[in-house]
Design a protein around this motif. Structure first.
Motif, PDB file in Angstrom:
ATOM      1  N   ILE A 248      -7.239  -2.409   6.247  1.00 17.26           N
ATOM      2  CA  ILE A 248      -7.247  -1.044   7.532  1.00 17.26           C
ATOM      3  C   ILE A 248      -6.965  -2.330   8.603  1.00 17.26           C
ATOM      4  O   ILE A 248      -5.962  -0.891   9.175  1.00 17.26           O
TER       5      ILE A 248
ATOM      6  N   GLY B 130     -15.175   4.676   0.162  1.00 19.38           N
ATOM      7  CA  GLY B 130     -15.004   4.397   1.319  1.00 19.38           C
ATOM      8  C   GLY B 130     -15.370   4.390   2.714  1.00 19.38           C
ATOM      9  O   GLY B 130     -15.826   4.226   4.131  1.00 19.38           O
TER      10      GLY B 130
ATOM     11  N   TYR C  42       0.750  -1.116  -0.028  1.00 15.68           N
ATOM     12  CA  TYR C  42      -0.278  -0.199   0.360  1.00 15.68           C
ATOM     13  C   TYR C  42       0.768   1.381   0.150  1.00 15.68           C
ATOM     14  O   TYR C  42       1.871   1.334   0.970  1.00 15.68           O
TER      15      TYR C  42
ATOM     16  N   THR D 286      -6.759   3.631  -1.214  1.00 12.01           N
ATOM     17  CA  THR D 286      -7.203   1.678  -1.229  1.00 12.01           C
ATOM     18  C   THR D 286      -6.441   1.091  -2.946  1.00 12.01           C
ATOM     19  O   THR D 286      -6.399   1.634  -3.786  1.00 12.01           O
TER      20      THR D 286
ATOM     21  N   ILE E  99     -10.723   7.178   4.374  1.00 11.25           N
ATOM     22  CA  ILE E  99     -10.791   6.103   3.527  1.00 11.25           C
ATOM     23  C   ILE E  99     -11.380   6.925   2.138  1.00 11.25           C
ATOM     24  O   ILE E  99     -12.712   7.367   2.373  1.00 11.25           O
TER      25      ILE E  99
ATOM     26  N   LEU F 177     -10.742  -5.855   2.015  1.00  5.86           N
ATOM     27  CA  LEU F 177     -10.547  -4.543   2.027  1.00  5.86           C
ATOM     28  C   LEU F 177     -10.479  -4.134   3.722  1.00  5.86           C
ATOM     29  O   LEU F 177      -9.473  -2.969   3.967  1.00  5.86           O
TER      30      LEU F 177
ATOM     31  N   THR G   8      -1.054   1.959  -5.067  1.00  9.31           N
ATOM     32  CA  THR G   8      -0.947   0.403  -3.877  1.00  9.31           C
ATOM     33  C   THR G   8      -1.167  -0.778  -4.966  1.00  9.31           C
ATOM     34  O   THR G   8      -1.966  -0.111  -6.238  1.00  9.31           O
TER      35      THR G   8
END
Length: 328
Positions: free
Chosen positions: A96, A116, A22, A72, A43, A92, A78
């Protein structure tokens, strides 16, 4: 931290425990103390990147917060897996959590916009004990559904979501990549002085606007980011069945954690934030504060940058942040 100069922010690249690399901005306040200063993790949505939060990062850092903002999965620098299945919410959210681990954070204040927003809502279900407070922008909380609804049915029931049919189709990748600047003109448009913007939300509208777009975007940084490929960003719209199956198998609850403070911010001219959806979301959130920003559209972090920055800061101040120890 100059919002007009992306390079002025502190950029990091890290391989997470999920195996994915990322890119993220990690901005520390002066005299940062990991045990004292809370972190805000932001996000972004579609088709955005970390830069969507450029106006909020500096002010929040100066108030004493550490601010972490990733590109993201599928965006910017990323990783960009090609398969849509890799973009499920469970996957996802695991990223995080791994990002928090990499930053040395047990918990954080989590903020999300657009996709997000949906992602951080699911993160609060998958990892409830890692969220200090939750702010959702433009897209209200929608609980896991016991019944799978194909996108065609979603668009029939909610015509304002008809654009998802186009984004969910495989051919949209090539069409958008071939007309990226025109797409940016359509998608990033802000409301005018009368609070009006062209409607691309209904079925077939995005296709027509792309074919007739004649204004060329000057957003060179966004063009640089999105020209790295649109397959990843569009894959978020191709995961509805994967997401439903995962959530059903995991038995995700409908309600967010009862003691979790939640803020919802939205623009009254945003066609994707309908009052009916907002009312529905309130049934599943015990500690919800709802703030409408008049005559602003979807891109409120830019359209109403000062209001968004201040509303979230004031809400957090009311919760006792920053610089407090322990739990709420």
């Amino acid at each position: 931290m100059d919002p007009t100069r992306p390079e002025s922010f502190n950029h990091r690249f890290e391989k997470l425990s999920t195996g994915r690399t990322y890119h993220f901005v990690d901005q520390l306040p002066s005299n940062h103390d990991t045990s004292l200063n809370q972190a805000i993790v932001c996000i972004h949505g579609f088709p955005d990147c970390w830069y969507g939060w450029r106006y909020q990062i500096g002010p929040w850092v100066r108030q004493g917060y550490r601010v972490i903002v990733p590109d993201t999965l599928g965006y910017g620098d990323t990783d960009k897996p090609s398969s849509a299945e890799k973009y499920s919410m469970k996957s996802l959210c695991a990223d995080i959590a791994a990002l928090l681990d990499k930053a040395g954070l047990e918990k954080a204040i989590i903020v999300g916009h657009d996709w997000g927003s949906h992602m951080v809502g699911r993160f609060a279900l998958y990892y409830p004990n890692r969220v200090l407070a939750l702010a959702m922008l433009s897209v209200p909380y929608i609980p896991p559904s016991p019944v799978y609804l194909p996108l065609e049915e979603v668009a029939r029931k909610s015509p304002n979501l008809g654009y998802q049919l186009f984004f969910g189709s495989q051919q949209s990748t090539k069409i958008i990549e071939a007309n990226l600047r025109g797409f940016m003109d359509v998608i990033f448009q802000q409301t005018d002085s009368k609070g009006v913007a062209a409607d691309f939300t209904r079925k077939g509208a995005m296709d027509a606007l792309l074919n007739n777009s004649h204004v060329r975007s000057s957003g060179s940084y966004y063009h640089q980011v999105l020209s790295k490929g649109m397959n990843g960003p569009l894959n978020y719209y191709r995961t509805s069945k994967f997401r439903h199956d995962e959530e059903k198998a995991d038995g995700l609850p409908s309600n967010l954690r009862a003691d979790l403070p939640v803020l919802f911010l939205w623009g009254t001219k945003d066609r994707t934030a309908t009052p009916a959806l907002i009312r529905k979301s309130s049934k599943f959130i015990t500690r919800l504060q709802d703030i409408a920003i008049e005559n602003k559209g979807h891109w409120i972090m830019a359209e109403a940058k000062d209001e968004v920055t201040a509303h979230i800061a004031e809400w957090l101040k009311g919760l006792g942040y920053p610089n407090i120890r322990g739990k709420l």
